[in-house]
Write an enzyme that holds these catalytic residues in place. Sequence first.
Site, PDB file in Angstrom:
ATOM      1  N   HIS A 535      -5.510   4.408 -46.195  1.00  0.00           N
ATOM      2  CA  HIS A 535      -5.398   3.822 -47.530  1.00  0.00           C
ATOM      3  C   HIS A 535      -6.780   3.661 -48.158  1.00  0.00           C
ATOM      4  CE1 HIS A 535      -1.321   1.705 -46.460  1.00  0.00           C
ATOM      5  NE2 HIS A 535      -1.166   2.986 -46.746  1.00  0.00           N
ATOM      6  N   HIS A 576       0.507  -1.079 -49.284  1.00  0.00           N
ATOM      7  CA  HIS A 576       0.334   0.373 -49.313  1.00  0.00           C
ATOM      8  C   HIS A 576      -0.001   0.785 -50.745  1.00  0.00           C
ATOM      9  CE1 HIS A 576       2.168   1.049 -45.172  1.00  0.00           C
ATOM     10  NE2 HIS A 576       2.218  -0.258 -45.393  1.00  0.00           N
TER      11      HIS A 576
END
Length: 599
Positions: A535, A576
């Site tokens: 990420h 996320h």
Amino acid sequence: MPSMRNTYLSFLLAVFALFPLGVFGRVITSLSQLQTQYDFVIIGGGTAGSAVANRLSENADVSVLVVEAGDNNVGNTNLEIPFLGVTLPGTSVDWNFTTTAQSGLNGRSIPYTRGFVLGGSSSVNLLTYHRGSDDLWNRWAQLSGDQGWSWNSVEKYYRKSSRLVPPADGRDVTGLVNPSAHGNGPVEVSVPGFPLPIDDIVLNSAKQLGGRFNFNQDFNGGNIIGIGYMQSAIGEGERSSGATAYLNPVFDRSNLDVLINTRVTKLVNSATSGTPHMNIVELAQSSGGPRVRVTAGKEIVLSAGVIGTPQILQLSGIGNANDLNALGIPVILNNADVGANLADHPLLANYFQVQSTGTWDDVLRDSNLFGQTIGQWQADKTGLFVDSPGNTVGFFKLPAGSPALSGIQDPSSGPKSAHTELIFVDAFAPFGSVPQPATGNFVTVLSAVVSPTSRGTVKLASTDPFAKPLINPNFLGTNFDIKAMVQAIHDALDFMAAPLWQQDFKPVPFGDLASATTDDLKATFAREQSVNVNHPVGTARMSANGGVVDANLLLKGVSGLRIVDASIFPVIPECHVQGAVYIVAERAADLIKTAHNLS
């Protein structure tokens, strides 16, 4: 997320043989097919670039070129099957980056997956979809000095980017998701379409335990805290990516060219004096191949991603002057923030052996069963492979008085934002270096730090645009990050000791987790086994003061260039990240249209 390549390699070879990559749709494969000028040149056909290309090319009077380093996504079934996301790292649709040696990981270098295909990382990730807490966007507004980034302002872009669709099995999910929290955009989002034996245990345990383990009906409702069903970019059992949602459906627009398998070698300044004007893109299809230049009549949109964007800027003479001078690159703009402030979520697999025989461990051990499961997906889009490996997830604040927060400002964006995350997997999920045992049944609890304070860099290793850059995320590089990870391990152990788990599954810590009996040993376990969630954000950050881009995503100090991807994130989302990228792209498209008086 990191690769499971050791377990899946043999299966993957067979899968690629069954479903070879094919190219369909209107795309350009040769530099000779290009025009010399377009109104907009979008560098990167990934998560953000796909969305911006769609929105700008809605105006038939505007010409748009998308330049993608990787291949077409169309015809590659491996990208379509949600579960196979775990097999994609290390393949031809991955940039196959590796980090530098990480001191916080005891000197280990780890793979760093980024999508090398249309759709970018939204084509290869594990699909989890969060828009971020209200706190996150309000914090962005404060850091950028622009209320246009507050939640009240960006909510319309969230709703414009995605929509809730039924799960693959079509079952009633009343109470497990809040339809009013969703929009009507092209990215399809659903809860899992193949319920697993542990799902009810996770959700009902949350409802029984409450407190830090409270139930959250919908993580896209503005508050990320709690435990609930995973929401993923999946529709009718298939991956919904930037490419499938935004780009592939508009291949037939006559004002849109999509050039694949092509690198941007550098951006060229066309101004002879004064403020640099970056409106020329130099392209090549091999390191020693011919260079072709294309001009953007209105502006360049740099959407090459958190790694590619700073690499291209530095190759173009925009970055830390000391670093550029060391490589002999003429400095056009000295900005030390280019390639700095890299942030990512470290991840650790915590394994529990269980007495239940209902886990899907044997799917990973038996190639015939693996193939049958693929066949089931191919036949009617049902079965285990309609989802990513984890169906349930939780986000948590650290306990009051946590030593991780001692002496520092809380790094999370606010009360609705988390410090840590747990993902529950109904099998032994081989994230990292630990191989799956040959026998036994397992549950994996993946722990992550989602508000890390560690910051790293992306720097050039060479002036060759085809050479991989130096990627240093600095995982577990601060006291907060390692202590927060230790707390996440405690939370995994505490939650798995809940009464409902003990009725049938009776989980017992396995492997290194079982040996990590003190906080110091848990910290050692984390440093030796942690990988990452893939990420990355922040390498061209937006800021009111300093940074790389302003609140309109325009590169400071030059004209003609706007950056639209996760590199502009001023801080890392405590969730996320792909959902936030779509929001940024949708707002950026409107900013561009306004700047050029486009409808």
